[in-house]
Scaffold this active site. Structure first.
Site, short mmCIF file in Angstrom:
data_model
loop_
_atom_site.label_atom_id
_atom_site.label_comp_id
_atom_site.label_asym_id
_atom_site.label_seq_id
_atom_site.Cartn_x
_atom_site.Cartn_y
_atom_site.Cartn_z
N GLU A 219 30.44 -31.42 58.35
CA GLU A 219 30.15 -32.47 57.39
C GLU A 219 28.77 -33.09 57.56
O GLU A 219 28.10 -33.42 56.58
CB GLU A 219 31.21 -33.57 57.49
N GLU A 220 28.31 -33.26 58.81
CA GLU A 220 27.10 -34.04 59.05
C GLU A 220 25.97 -33.28 59.73
O GLU A 220 24.83 -33.72 59.71
CB GLU A 220 27.44 -35.27 59.91
N SER B 228 29.34 -42.43 46.56
CA SER B 228 29.36 -42.30 48.01
C SER B 228 28.53 -43.43 48.63
O SER B 228 28.90 -44.59 48.49
CB SER B 228 28.88 -40.91 48.43
N ASP C 292 40.51 -37.76 48.84
CA ASP C 292 39.20 -37.69 49.48
C ASP C 292 39.35 -37.54 50.99
O ASP C 292 39.96 -38.39 51.65
CB ASP C 292 38.42 -38.98 49.14
N HIS D 142 36.31 -35.89 47.51
CA HIS D 142 35.07 -36.64 47.34
C HIS D 142 34.28 -36.13 46.14
O HIS D 142 33.41 -36.82 45.63
CB HIS D 142 34.22 -36.51 48.61
#
Length: 773
Positions: A238-239, A638, A713, A745
Site C-alpha cells: 500500500e505505501e 482520500s 474500504d 477505496h
C-alpha cells in the site's frame, strides 16, 4: 487573508512582491518554459476568456458519457514492452466497447503489422478472483481493470506469460496458448525466472516453483494464516510501492524469499457491506503506533533447499524496503529502513551464508524530515550504483563507486524517474522537472560528462518514459491539456522511430463531438503565507460579461501527488465546466516535485499548512469579477476528503459547500508506514495527532457537507466515516451522506462513477451552488 496570498490582484506592495518573486523564478527556467508560464500574473485577462469559435455546435458532456466506452481519452495502451530480440512490441490495449478490459497485442516490427496475441474474453474463464488478489489489485491501483493486467516475456522471446482470471497461460508467438494452472485459488505475483527456465507464483501463502509447462510445487512451508511466504506485507504493497515478496537471481540458481508473520498485527473487522449481504473479514491492519508484521528474508535454491536466513540486524521493527541482486548474482543488496523512516541502510548480503554488511546509510535530507523511498536506482555491471537521493534538498542522481559518491545531476529541480542506463555507451536516461515543474521532460547525459544534459522530448508536451533493460529504446508517452496521450518508440537520441498510439483528435476520435466546447486551461502562481510560490490551474466556461460563476475547487493536498500539471487531464473537468462551473486546483506545500523544503512543512503538522494554502487559493479566487465568491465548493477524495473536513472546520463561511470522499478522519486509524512518516506515533506525538484529527472539531462544521465512502474500504477503513458521522449526529449537526455498498477505496465504474458525480452536483444545486441563469 494571509499576506501575499493574492499576487495578481492584491494591494500594490503585495503585487510588486509577487511579481519580483515570479520574475526571480522565471530566470531559473529555460526560455521556452518561461514563455509557457510567464503570463500568469496578468490574471484579469482571464475574464476576457476563450470561447470556442469553431463552426461545430458545442456538445455538452454528461458524466454518463465521460465514464462510458469507448474512452474519451482515446486508446490507453499499458505496459508497452519490447521482446528480448527487439522484433516485437507488445502492449495491453483496452477495448472500444469496454474501456476497462485489456487484451494483449503485438506489433511485428519486421512486417509492420499489429495482431491480437491473447483475447482475454475468449481465453478467460470469468472465474471470480480470490480476496487476496482483489485486495492486491486495489493496492496496485488496478482494481477496476479486467482481462489481462500484466504479462512477461520469456528470455528467448518466443512466448509470453499471461495471468488471467486467477490462472496462468503461456502464449506463444505462433498463436498457441498453453494453460499452466487451473485452480480455484489465484496465482499471485506470477513470474518467469531470470533465464526463463522456471515459472513461480504465490498460492495459499506459499511460494510455488516449477519448470515452464510442468506442474509447480510449493518450496516453502505452510505455517498457518498469519505467516506468508513470497508476498509483500500490507504496508509494503500500500505505501512502499513493493508488490512482490521474492526475487530470482540472474542465473536462476537462488531465490530471495520474504517471510512475514503478522500474528501480532491488530485486526480490523472489516464488514464488506454489499447490496445483497455482508461479508466480514478479519483484516490484519497495522495502525499508526501499533505493531507491524515481522519480516524476514531467506535465500534458497529453486526447490527450496539450502535455505539460509539473511541477517537483517537484531532490530526486527524495521522495513524491508527493496531487494536486488547484483548483475552477476554474487551478492544480494537489501535496503533496510528504520521504523522512523529517517535512515536507510544499504546491506550487501552473501547469498551463500546470509551474512550482511552495511555498504552505506542514507539519512533524511534535513532535520524534521523523512526518507522518500524510490525505485530510481540501478546496480551496474562494474559494481557501481546509480542512486536517487534528496540529500542536497532536491531529488537528484548520484553515483556510488568504490566507497565514493559523485553527484551527477544538480539544480533547483527534481529527477522524478531514472529510466535506464546504457552501460555500453555510458549513457543515463531520466525524467525530470528541469525545464518546467508542470511539464516533465526526458533527458540524458554521459557518465563521462554528466554536466552536459540533453533534453530528448518536446517542451510542447508533458512527457513520461520507460526503457528496455539495456536502455537502447525509449517508449515515450506525451500529452498536453488539449492533446490526449500519444505514445511512440524513440532511439537513444530521442528520435522517433514508430508510433505506438498516435491518438489524433480526428473526426472519428471519441472526443471529437465535444471539441467545440473544450475549454483551455490557464496556469499561474500565487504566494503562500511565507512567500512560497504555489501553482494553480483553472478552466472556465465561456464567460459572459457581468455574470459570476461558481467554482468547483478540487484538491488532494496530501504528500505525494502533484495535481497541477500540463498533461491531458481527461474529460471529467470539461464535463464540470460544461455544467457552468469554473474548475480550479492548487498544489499546496507538502506535495511532491518541488524539493525538500516544499514538502517539509507538513512534518508533525498534517491538516495545517495545506489547509492554509488552499484557503489562500480560495481568497485568491474571490478577487476575480467573474467568480461568485459565495459559491466556491471544495471536493476531495482520500487525503482530499480529509482536507475538505479540515477546511470547513478552519474557515466557516469561506466555502459554500464541501464534498468529503473516503476521508481519513483520525490518523490513529491509518497505517504505520504512511502515517508515521509524517506524524510520528500517537504515543510520542499525541499533541500532533490531536491537532491533526478531524474529529474534535466535527461539530464546528456549519457549511453544507456531503460525505461519501465505500462500505468495503480496506484502505481508509469505514470506521473513519462512522467516527465523524457519530460525532456530528450527537451534536445535532446536519450533513448528508452517500454510501456505496460493496465498494472499496475505489468507488468507480461505468454506472457508479456518474452516480457519484451526479450526486455531488445535485448536492451543490440543492444548496444554491449553481451557475448563473
Amino acid at each position: 487573508m494571509p499576506v501575499g496570498a493574492n499576487p495578481c490582484l492584491s494591494p500594490r506592495g503585495l503585487r510588486e512582491r509577487a511579481v519580483a518573486e515570479w520574475e526571480r523564478h522565471l530566470r531559473k527556467l529555460t526560455f521556452a518554459a518561461a514563455l509557457t508560464l510567464g503570463t500568469c500574473l496578468a490574471a484579469p485577462a482571464l475574464a476576457q476568456n476563450n470561447s470556442n469559435t469553431g463552426e461545430t455546435a458545442p456538445m455538452d458532456l454528461t458524466f454518463e458519457r465521460v465514464f462510458a466506452s469507448p474512452s474519451l481519452d482515446g486508446p490507453a495502451p499499458r505496459q508497452a514492452k519490447l521482446s528480448p530480440d527487439g522484433r516485437y512490441l507488445t502492449l495491453l490495449k483496452n477495448r472500444e466497447d469496454d474501456r476497462e478490459r485489456y487484451d494483449l497485442w503485438a506489433y511485428d516490427r519486421e512486417k509492420g503489422d499489429w495482431s491480437m496475441l491473447v483475447d482475454s474474453e475468449k481465453l478467460g474463464t470469468g472465474r471470480e478472483l480470490s480476496e487476496d488478489e482483489k485486495m492486491q489489485r486495489e493496492r496496485a491501483r488496478v482494481g477496476s481493470l479486467k482481462g489481462i493486467i500484466s504479462y512477461q516475456w520469456t528470455k528467448e522471446g518466443d512466448a509470453v506469460l499471461v495471468p488471467l482470471d486467477g490462472d496462468l497461460y503461456l502464449a506463444r508467438i505462433g498463436g498457441e496458448v498453453i494453460r499452466l494452472t487451473d485452480t480455484e485459488e489465484s496465482e499471485l505475483n506470477p513470474s518467469l525466472s531470470s533465464t526463463g527456465a522456471y515459472v513461480s507464483f504465490v498460492r495459499d501463502r506459499q511460494l510455488w516453483v516449477g519448470d515452464v509447462g510442468a506442474e509447480a510445487s510449493p518450496i516453502t512451508p505452510k505455517e498457518g494464516d498469519a505467516i506468508r511466504w513470497g508476498e509483500a506485507e500490507f504496508v509494503a504493497q500500500e505505501e512502499m510501492a513493493r508488490l512482490t515478496g521474492y526475487w530470482w537471481s540472474p542465473d536462476d540458481r537462488r531465490i530471495a524469499v520474504e517471510r512475514f508473520d503478522e500474528s501480532m498485527v491488530g485486526i480490523v473487522t472489516r464488514a464488506a457491506i454489499g447490496a445483497t449481504g455482508t461479508k466480514v473479514f478479519d483484516q490484519r491492519y497495522p495502525v499508526a503506533g501499533g505493531p507491524n508484521a515481522v519480516v524476514e528474508l531467506f535465500v534458497m535454491d529453486p526447490d527450496g533447499q539450502n535455505r539460509v536466513k539473511v541477517d537483517l540486524g537484531e532490530n526486527t521493527d524495521i522495513y524491508l524496503a527493496r531487494v536486488d541482486w547484483a548483475p552477476d548474482g554474487s551478492a544480494l543488496y537489501v535496503q533496510r529502513q528504520n521504523r522512523e523512516q529517517t535512515a536507510l541502510d544499504m546491506l550487501k548480503v552473501d547469498p551463500a551464508t546470509g551474512k550482511s554488511e552495511v555498504l552505506f546509510t542514507e539519512t533524511a535530507a534535513m532535520e524534521d524530515y523523512w526518507i522518500n523511498l524510490s525505485d530510481d536506482y540501478k546496480w551496474l555491471d562494474d559494481g557501481s550504483l546509480i542512486w536517487w537521493s534528496e540529500r542536497d534538498g532536491f531529488g537528484h542522481l548520484y553515483r556510488y563507486a568504490d566507497g565514493n559518491w559523485t553527484q551527477l545531476t544538480k539544480g533547483e529541480w527534481v529527477v522524478t524517474k531514472l529510466l535506464g542506463v546504457d552501460q555500453e555507451q555510458g549513457r543515463v536516461y531520466f525524467q525530470a522537472t528541469r525545464d518546467d515543474v508542470l511539464a516533465q521532460q526526458i533527458y540524458a547525459f554521459n557518465l563521462a560528462n554528466p554536466g552536459e544534459v540533453e533534453r530528448l522530448t518536446d517542451l510542447f508536451y508533458t512527457n513520461a518514459g520507460t526503457m528496455d533493460g539495456k536502455a537502447q529504446t525509449l517508449l515515450v508517452t506525451r500529452s498536453n491539456d488539449d492533446i490526449p496521450p500519444q505514445s511512440y518508440i524513440a532511439d537513444g537520441q530521442g528520435n522517433q522511430l514508430a508510433w505506438i498510439e498516435r491518438n489524433e483528435l480526428t473526426a472519428d476520435h471519441p472526443y471529437a463531438p465535444y471539441l467545440a466546447s473544450h475549454q483551455p486551461t490557464q496556469y499561474g502562481v500565487l504566494l503562500a503565507e511565507d512567500g512560497t510560490l504555489l501553482y494553480w490551474e483553472m478552466v472556465t466556461p465561456p464567460l459572459e460579461p457581468g455574470k459570476k460563476y461558481p467554482v468547483y475547487f478540487y484538491h488532494y493536498g496530501g504528500p505525494g501527488p502533484q495535481t497541477v500539471n500540463k498533461g491531458w487531464n481527461g474529460a471529467l473537468r470539461q464535463a464540470i465546466v460544461d455544467k457552468g462551473y469554473i474548475w480550479f486546483a492548487l498544489d499546496n506545500r507538502g506535495s511532491a516535485n518541488r524539493g525538500v523544503k516544499f514538502e517539509q512543512p507538513i512534518y508533525r503538522a498534517m491538516g495545517g499548512v495545506e489547509v492554509r494554502d488552499q484557503k489562500a487559493g480560495a481568497e485568491f479566487l474571490t478577487q476575480f469579477d467573474f467568480v461568485d465568491a459565495g459559491k466556491i465548493a471544495i471536493d476531495g477524495w482520500s487525503y482530499g476528503g480529509y482536507m475538505t473536513l479540515k477546511q470547513l472546520q478552519a474557515d466557516p463561511g469561506l466555502y459554500a459547500a464541501g464534498i468529503s470522499g473516503a476521508p481519513v478522519t483520525k490518523w490513529e486509524l491509518y497505517d504505520t508506514h504512511y502515517t508515521e512518516r509524517y506524524m510520528g506515533t500517537p504515543q510520542a506525538d499525541a499533541h500532533a495527532y490531536e491537532k491533526a484529527s478531524a474529529i474534535p472539531d466535527a461539530a464546528k462544521i456549519t457549511d453544507p457537507l456531503l460525505i461519501i465512502h465505500g462500505m468495503a474500504d480496506d484502505n481508509v477503513v469505514f470506521e473513519n466515516a462512522t467516527e465523524i458521522i457519530s460525532k456530528m449526529q450527537e451534536a445535532n449537526v446536519p450533513f448528508e451522506m452517500m454510501l456505496y455498498p460493496g465498494y472499496t477505496h475505489r468507488v468507480s465504474g461505468e454506472q457508479i462513477s456518474p452516480h457519484r458525480y451526479n450526486t455531488v452536483f445535485r448536492f451543490l444545486e440543492a444548496h444554491g451552488v449553481t451557475p448563473p441563469e
